[in-house]
Design a protein around this motif. Structure first.
Motif, PDB file in Angstrom:
ATOM      1  N   GLY A  56       0.833  -1.195   0.000  1.00 39.95           N
ATOM      2  CA  GLY A  56       0.000   0.000   0.000  1.00 39.95           C
ATOM      3  C   GLY A  56       0.865   1.241   0.000  1.00 39.95           C
ATOM      4  N   ARG A  57       0.239   2.379  -0.235  1.00 44.67           N
ATOM      5  CA  ARG A  57       1.003   3.625  -0.345  1.00 44.67           C
ATOM      6  C   ARG A  57       1.266   4.277   1.003  1.00 44.67           C
ATOM      7  NH1 ARG A  57      -2.871   6.418  -4.578  1.00 44.67           N
ATOM      8  NH2 ARG A  57      -4.313   5.174  -3.343  1.00 44.67           N
ATOM      9  N   ARG A  58       0.438   3.981   2.015  1.00 44.82           N
ATOM     10  CA  ARG A  58       0.597   4.602   3.334  1.00 44.82           C
ATOM     11  C   ARG A  58       1.130   3.568   4.325  1.00 44.82           C
ATOM     12  NH1 ARG A  58      -4.755   6.344   5.250  1.00 44.82           N
ATOM     13  NH2 ARG A  58      -5.507   4.555   4.056  1.00 44.82           N
ATOM     14  N   ARG A  59       2.236   3.882   4.940  1.00 41.88           N
ATOM     15  CA  ARG A  59       2.904   2.907   5.792  1.00 41.88           C
ATOM     16  C   ARG A  59       2.196   2.696   7.127  1.00 41.88           C
ATOM     17  NH1 ARG A  59       7.464   0.285   5.181  1.00 41.88           N
ATOM     18  NH2 ARG A  59       8.345  -0.757   7.012  1.00 41.88           N
ATOM     19  N   GLU A  60       1.672   3.751   7.725  1.00 41.70           N
ATOM     20  CA  GLU A  60       1.102   3.629   9.074  1.00 41.70           C
ATOM     21  C   GLU A  60      -0.024   2.607   9.154  1.00 41.70           C
ATOM     22  OE1 GLU A  60       0.086   7.300  10.918  1.00 41.70           O
ATOM     23  OE2 GLU A  60       2.136   8.061  10.892  1.00 41.70           O
ATOM     24  N   PRO A  61      -1.022   2.646   8.264  1.00 40.50           N
ATOM     25  CA  PRO A  61      -2.074   1.612   8.340  1.00 40.50           C
ATOM     26  C   PRO A  61      -1.519   0.205   8.136  1.00 40.50           C
ATOM     27  CG  PRO A  61      -2.751   3.425   6.914  1.00 40.50           C
ATOM     28  CD  PRO A  61      -1.313   3.634   7.203  1.00 40.50           C
ATOM     29  N   LEU A  62      -0.538   0.064   7.249  1.00 40.05           N
ATOM     30  CA  LEU A  62       0.053  -1.252   7.015  1.00 40.05           C
ATOM     31  C   LEU A  62       0.731  -1.775   8.274  1.00 40.05           C
ATOM     32  CD1 LEU A  62       1.672  -0.682   3.496  1.00 40.05           C
ATOM     33  CD2 LEU A  62      -0.521  -1.780   4.000  1.00 40.05           C
TER      34      LEU A  62
END
Length: 262
Positions: A36-42
């Motif tokens: 995914g493009r956003r690291r925090e949710p991952l």
């Protein structure tokens, strides 16, 4: 432990349906890869699943190839692709900008196509499978969502093409078409309904948009993930090219008869 020893590559895995699939598959033994493009949710999902995180754009072939190198180094070949990334493309055709159209294409169709193409050598070798997460917007047209509707229809077509071309090589492809699902992305749409109708809450908006759905409510991400995990498992070994609606019955409603409902 249906997925013991198998590796699942999940796009859009940081929130909503993708996150629910990751958690369910991890509990059943799978090695999880989240892109995914956003690291925090991952990272939040990885904390529950011990997943390999690959931050990047799933529509970028170079990023996907680099991701697969990491996957191969840690887990080996990919057994399952859950092509879940999507969104964008809201607005009617007459006022839709080129940029919005291109974004709808990239986030919905290109992510699915690129990941499928790049994962296919692994999937052929492993006799694996692809689950395309589309939408009932890929079967019918909602209002003022030309980009999203068109690209989800295209995802359904791509799923059919993959099933036709690679079934003989042992790769199954099936497409899931959810209706309303209570996710962060859908909450944003509910906020539009709240403002348009002067409602008190997002929950009230969900009740309004599912008023004519036979089950009368949106799905949870976990309810969609249950179906995805079944389709991706060996229990569904004869399913290839299937298009499954998971929508509480929304697509069986005959719209011209709604006036007869008490």
């Amino acid at each position: 432990m249906r997925f013991s020893g198998k590796t699942a590559f999940i796009t859009g895995g940081g929130t909503g349906i993708g996150a629910a699939v990751a958690r369910r598959m991890a509990k059943e033994g799978a090695n999880i890869v989240l892109m995914g493009r956003r690291r925090e949710p991952l990272e939040a999902v990885a904390g529950d699943t011990n997943a390999l995180i690959v931050q990047g754009d799933a529509a970028d072939a170079n990023a996907v190839r680099a991701a697969l190198k990491q996957v191969h180094a840690k887990f080996g070949l990919v057994d399952m692709l859950i092509a879940n990334a999507g969104g964008h493309g809201v607005g009617p055709t007459i006022s839709m900008s080129d940029e919005t159209w291109a974004l709808a294409t990239r986030t919905n169709l290109d992510t699915t196509f690129v990941c499928a193409r790049e994962c296919l050598p692994d999937l052929i070798s492993r006799k694996g499978n692809i689950v395309v997460v589309a939408s009932i917007a890929g079967l019918f047209a909602g209002p003022a969502a030309a980009g999203y509707v068109t690209m989800k229809h295209a995802c359904v077509g791509l799923g059919k093409s993959l099933a036709r071309d690679y079934g003989r090589r042992g790769v199954r492809t099936n497409t899931i078409c959810p209706g309303w699902v209570a996710t962060a992305m859908a909450d944003e749409q509910m906020q539009v309904v709240v403002e348009k109708h002067g409602l008190a809450s997002v929950d009230e908006a969900y009740r309004l948009v599912t008023r004519d759905v036979p089950l009368g409510r949106p799905a949870t991400p976990e309810e969609i993930s249950n179906v995805i995990c079944f389709v991706a498992s060996d229990e569904a070994a004869m399913m290839n090219g299937s298009i499954l609606t998971v929508d509480g019955g929304a697509t069986v409603v005959d719209l011209p008869t709604l006036a007869f409902v008490d």
